[in-house]
Design an enzyme around this catalytic site. Structure first.
Site, PDB file in Angstrom:
ATOM      1  CB  SER A 115      -0.868   0.006   1.257  1.00 33.59           C
ATOM      2  OG  SER A 115      -1.529   1.241   1.395  1.00 33.59           O
ATOM      3  CE1 TYR A 138      -4.386  -1.774   4.955  1.00 32.89           C
ATOM      4  CE2 TYR A 138      -3.463   0.357   4.363  1.00 32.89           C
ATOM      5  CZ  TYR A 138      -3.972  -0.867   3.992  1.00 32.89           C
ATOM      6  OH  TYR A 138      -4.061  -1.178   2.654  1.00 32.89           O
ATOM      7  CE  LYS A 177     -11.874  -1.162   0.947  1.00 22.35           C
ATOM      8  NZ  LYS A 177     -10.626  -0.716   0.281  1.00 22.35           N
TER       9      LYS A 177
END
Ligand SMILES: NC(=O)c1ccc[n+]([C@@H]2O[C@H](COP(=O)([O-])OP(=O)(O)OC[C@H]3O[C@@H](n4cnc5c(N)ncnc54)[C@H](O)[C@@H]3O)[C@@H](O)[C@H]2O)c1
Length: 310
Positions: A115, A138, A177
């Site tokens: 990411s 994250y 999501k």
């Protein structure tokens, strides 16, 4: 590639990838625990689906069968999740389990989702060579994840492992999501309901918005990479929230002015914009969809013409 495993196959990106692989004649086994995925994303999917948690290998390792490649998309993807142990178990240990599975069963290719969250508020354009500075657990989990392949690659020189640092992905199948879906989707939802789109003051924060069809294309290129590595999956361009709103107004035929409010977060990624050069050189991947074209394809209209000055 004849038969592959797609983890996170019921999720946004995983389902787009699984369906495209099937369209190309590849047999797909999907694995998902449905924590943020949804069966509706897999409408038309013909393959097998293992309902299991990637962080619990005993539940799935013996059930996958022989595969040529793994596309590992499964992760906790909500960046506001604060349960550090669970985030690391799923995102890091889950990936370690995938690589153990690959080495033990002779899989030669593993492509995995990292990411742009690894860059945090780093300088733009973000380059793979710069020091990571994740701003939440994250992003931290994705940074650590990128360190996991090294010992496996030493143990098994025939293995190729490619990490893809996706930037801000938007497109079909993201609706499930919820609040973790893209800004494009959030703004579209507000504007379609006739509401003024709400963004942090003064809307000039920008993102490298990349269409999910480009992300699928990057995965397919990565599965044929000559060598292991980590690459940005980005367009190379930053598009501000104000500009996205202008495109959405054009697509919707509306004239809704942004409603600005103060950003409550002390740590916020104000800008993301990747450098696409390494992916072009190393994978032969280049994004094809501009936000105008991608949004139009996504929302089913002709490409929006930006108003002058937007
Ligand atoms: N969408 C983006 O903008 C973006 C940006 C950067 C990176 N990524 C990465 O791309 C990958 C796919 O994300 P997405 O946007 O499709 O999100 P998503 O939440 O729709 O997909 C993740 C999938 O993984 C599944 N999953 C979660 N935990 C699991 C577990 N323990 N075992 C098995 N399955 C599990 C979920 O049910 C879901 O189907 C993730 O690794 C994410 O971190 C996405």
């Amino acid at each position: 590639m004849k038969r592959v495993l797609v983890t996170g196959g019921a999720g946004f990106i995983g389902s787009n990838l699984a369906l495209e692989l099937e369209r190309r004649g590849v047999e797909v086994v999907a694995l998902d625990d449905f924590s943020s995925g949804h069966f509706e994303n897999l409408a038309g999917f013909k393959g097998d689906l293992i309902a299991a948690d990637v962080s619990r290998p005993a539940d799935w390792v013996g059930r996958v069968g022989a595969v040529d490649a793994v596309f590992h998309q499964a992760a906790i993807t909500d960046t506001t999740v604060m349960d550090q142990k669970r985030m690391m178990e799923v995102n890091v240990e889950g990936f370690r389990n995938i690589l153990s599975f690959a080495v033990e069963t002779g899989v030669r290719r593993v492509v995995y989702a990292s990411s742009a969250g690894t860059y945090g508020a780093g300088a733009v354009p973000m380059r793979e060579s710069q020091t990571p500075s994740p701003m939440n657990v994250y992003g931290f989990s994705k940074m650590v994840m990128e360190r996991v392949p090294a010992p496996f690659l030493r143990e098994d020189p025939a293995l190729t492992v490619v990490g893809l640092r996706y930037f801000n992905v938007y497109g079909p199948h993201e609706a499930r999501k919820g609040k973790a879906a893209s800004m494009i989707w959030q703004l579209y939802g507000q504007m379609k309901a006739g509401k003024r789109p709400r963004v942090f003051r003064a809307g000039e924060q920008f993102r490298d918005h990349i269409y999910v069809k480009d992300v699928v294309a990057a995965n397919l290129k990565a599965a044929e990479a000559a060598a292991s590595g980590v690459f940005n999956v980005c367009t190379g361009k930053g598009t501000s929230f104000n500009k996205v709103i202008a495109v959405l107004n054009s697509v919707l035929g509306s004239d809704l002015a942004p409603e600005y409010f103060e950003n409550p977060y002390p740590f916020y990624q104000n800008e993301t914009q990747g450098d696409p050069a390494a992916a072009k050189h190393g994978l032969g991947f280049e994004a094809r969809w501009s936000p105008e074209e991608g949004i139009a394809d996504y929302l089913g209209t002709k490409p929006a013409r930006l108003p002058v000055g937007a």
